[in-house]
Design a protein around this motif. Structure first.
Motif, mmCIF file in Angstrom:
data_model
loop_
_atom_site.group_PDB
_atom_site.id
_atom_site.type_symbol
_atom_site.label_atom_id
_atom_site.label_comp_id
_atom_site.label_asym_id
_atom_site.label_seq_id
_atom_site.Cartn_x
_atom_site.Cartn_y
_atom_site.Cartn_z
ATOM 1 N N LEU A 1 0.827 -1.206 0.000
ATOM 2 C CA LEU A 1 0.000 0.000 0.000
ATOM 3 C C LEU A 1 0.860 1.254 0.000
ATOM 4 O O LEU A 1 0.617 2.191 -0.764
ATOM 5 N N GLY A 2 1.870 1.259 0.886
ATOM 6 C CA GLY A 2 2.713 2.438 0.997
ATOM 7 C C GLY A 2 3.470 2.736 -0.283
ATOM 8 O O GLY A 2 3.487 3.876 -0.756
ATOM 9 N N GLY A 3 4.130 1.718 -0.856
ATOM 10 C CA GLY A 3 4.917 1.937 -2.060
ATOM 11 C C GLY A 3 4.088 2.436 -3.221
ATOM 12 O O GLY A 3 4.522 3.284 -4.003
ATOM 13 N N VAL A 4 2.858 1.927 -3.325
ATOM 14 C CA VAL A 4 1.981 2.340 -4.421
ATOM 15 C C VAL A 4 1.334 3.695 -4.138
ATOM 16 O O VAL A 4 1.179 4.526 -5.038
ATOM 17 N N LEU A 5 0.963 3.955 -2.877
ATOM 18 C CA LEU A 5 0.200 5.159 -2.549
ATOM 19 C C LEU A 5 1.053 6.402 -2.331
ATOM 20 O O LEU A 5 0.537 7.517 -2.438
ATOM 21 N N ILE A 6 2.345 6.240 -1.997
ATOM 22 C CA ILE A 6 3.190 7.421 -1.760
ATOM 23 C C ILE A 6 3.144 8.391 -2.942
ATOM 24 O O ILE A 6 2.933 9.600 -2.744
ATOM 25 N N PRO A 7 3.312 7.925 -4.194
ATOM 26 C CA PRO A 7 3.265 8.888 -5.302
ATOM 27 C C PRO A 7 1.867 9.450 -5.550
ATOM 28 O O PRO A 7 1.732 10.471 -6.228
#
Length: 418
Positions: free
Chosen positions: A164-170
Motif C-alpha cells: 500500500l505504501g509503495g503504491v500510494l506514496i506517489p
C-alpha cells in the motif's frame, strides 16, 4: 502426516487476553509498516542519498539501547499493564507528529530523524514489556505457537503495508500514511487497557543502572540464552540490507525515486516469507532441539540474502525475472527469520524468572531492533564504495559463515533442548 498438523498451532488464541492483543495487531501492524516505508522514502526524497537513509540506524539505535535496557528495568518494577498503556499513548502521539510535519511540507531531514528517535524510545519501552506479559497470560508450552502467530501477523501486515505504501506514496503523499498509522494504534490501546493488573512476581528493586546491571549478570550465568543474542546479532548486522532498498529499487530496477512497484516488492517480499512460514508453522511446537533449529534457520536466512544480492548484481534496469528472483530470496529469508525468532523468543520467555524477564526482554529488543539499525549504518556506508549488489551479497555470505563459527564456539547452544 495430515495437513492440519503442518498448519499454525492456534491454541493460544483460546486465551482471551492474547486473542485481544493479537486481534488488535491485525490493524496496528499495517499502520506501523506504512510508517516504516514512509520514513526512508521521505528521507531519500529530501536528500537523494542512501547514506542519509542509513542514518536512521544511528537515530534509532541510541534510544533503542538506552530505553530498551531501562524499559526492561521498568517492566520488572512497575505494573506491566499500566506501562503498556502509557507507552502506547506515546506511540500514538509521536506518529501523529509525523503526520503534522509531513503535512506542513517539512524538508529538514534532521527534524525527521529526531522525531524518529522519540518514537523509537517509546517503542523500546513498549516491546519488552509486551513480551514479558506473554508468560503471565499463557502456559509455557504454548509460547512457541504464540510467538509464531505473532510473527505471522506481523509478516501479514508487513506485506500489506509496504504494498500500500509503495503504491500510494506517489498518489496521496506521505502525510496520509502517517495519519493511518496513528489511528490504528488505538486498537492496541484498547487491547492493553483490557488486560488485568500485571504486577511483577518476586523482588526486583528500583529501576535504574543497578537493576540493568543485575539483568546482565543474570544473562552471564546462562550461556545458552547469551548465545541466542549473539547469533541473532550476527544475522541482523550482516544480513539486513533494508537501508539499500530505496537505492536498489531506483538504480538497479529502474523504479521512481520515491516509491513504485519495485520499492514495494522489496519491502513486502520478506514479510511474505514470514507469513508463509507462519501458516505452515505447526512443526514449531514439536521441535525440542531449539538451539540447532535457530542455527539452521539463520544459515537459510543468509542464503536468501545472498540470492537477493546476486539478483541486484545482475539487474540493470526494469527486469521482471530478476525482481522475482530478488523477491524469492527475501521470502526465503523471511520464512527462516520467523522460525529463528519464534525459537529464540520462546527460549528466553520460558527460561527466565518473572523478576528478571522484563530486563532480558529489553536486551532482546535492543539486539533484535538494534542489530538492523547497525546494519542500516554499515550497509549505507559500504554501498557507495562496494555497490549495493556486492554489499548485499557479501553480507549474506558473512551471515552464514558467522553463525556457523558462533555455533562451533558454543556447542551447548546447539545441544539445547526445550
Amino acid at each position: 502426516m495430515p495437513l492440519r498438523q503442518h498448519l499454525a498451532d492456534t491454541r493460544p488464541l483460546q486465551n482471551p487476553y492474547f486473542r485481544r492483543l493479537w486481534t488488535a495487531n491485525i490493524v496496528t501492524v499495517v499502520g506501523a509498516q506504512l510508517t516504516i516505508v514512509a520514513v526512508p522514502s521521505q528521507i531519500y526524497t529530501i536528500t537523494g542519498s542512501s547514506a542519509y537513509v542509513g542514518l536512521t540506524g544511528v537515530f534509532g539505535l541510541v534510544p533503542l539501547v538506552v530505553f530498551g535496557l531501562y524499559g526492561g528495568a521498568l517492566a520488572d518494577a512497575l505494573d506491566r499493564r499500566r506501562l503498556l498503556v502509557v507507552t502506547t499513548w506515546g506511540l500514538i502521539l509521536t506518529t501523529a507528529a509525523f503526520f503534522v510535519q509531513a503535512s506542513l511540507g517539512n524538508r529538514n531531514v534532521w527534524l525527521l530523524l529526531a522525531l524518529f528517535s522519540v518514537q523509537q524510545a517509546f517503542f523500546a519501552v513498549n516491546q519488552p514489556t509486551r513480551s514479558a506479559v506473554l508468560p503471565k497470560i499463557l502456559d509455557v508450552e504454548l509460547l512457541p505457537a504464540a510467538n509464531s502467530l505473532s510473527m505471522t501477523l506481523f509478516g501479514a501486515g508487513a506485506v500489506v503495508g509496504p504494498l500500500l505504501g509503495g503504491v500510494l506514496i506517489p498518489i496521496i503523499g506521505l502525510s496520509w500514511l502517517y495519519l493511518v498509522d496513528s489511528l490504528t494504534l488505538f486498537a492496541t490501546l484498547w487491547a492493553v487497557t483490557s488486560l488485568p493488573p500485571l504486577p511483577v512476581e518476586g523482588t526486583t528493586g528500583r529501576p535504574g543502572l543497578r537493576s540493568v546491571v543485575d539483568g546482565f549478570s543474570y544473562l552471564g550465568g546462562h550461556p545458552v540464552l547469551r548465545m541466542s543474542f549473539v547469533v541473532d546479532l550476527v544475522a541482523m548486522f550482516f544480513g539486513m540490507p533494508r537501508a539499500l532498498f530505496p537505492e536498489v529499487a531506483h538504480v538497479s530496477f529502474g523504479g521512481p525515486p520515491g516509491g513504485g512497484l519495485a520499492y514495494a516488492v522489496l519491502f513486502a517480499a520478506m514479510p511474505v516469507g514470514v507469513v508463509l512460514g507462519g501458516v505452515l508453522s505447526g512443526w514449531v511446537s514439536r521441535v525440542r532441539r531449539q538451539g540447532l533449529a535457530v542455527v539452521v534457520a539463520i544459515v537459510v536466512w543468509g542464503a536468501g540474502v545472498t540470492v537477493l544480492g546476486v539478483a541486484v548484481l545482475l539487474a540493470d534496469g526494469p527486469s521482471a525475472p530478476l525482481l522475482t528472483l530478488a523477491a524469492v530470496g527475501l521470502a526465503i529469508g523471511g520464512a527462516a527469520d520467523m522460525a529463528s525468532s519464534a525459537f529464540r523468543q520462546s527460549m528466553l520467555q520460558a527460561s527466565a524468572s518473572d523478576a528478571v524477564r522484563g530486563r532480558l526482554q529489553g536486551l532482546f529488543i535492543v539486539v533484535v531492533a538494534g542489530g538492523p539499525r547497525l546494519a542500516d549504518v554499515a550497509h549505507g556506508a559500504a554501498a557507495p564504495s562496494l555497490g549495493a549488489g556486492w554489499t548485499i551479497t557479501l553480507g549474506g555470505v558473512l551471515t552464514m559463515v558467522g553463525v556457523v563459527l558462533a555455533a562451533a564456539l558454543a556447542p551447548a547452544f546447539v545441544r539445547y533442548r526445550a
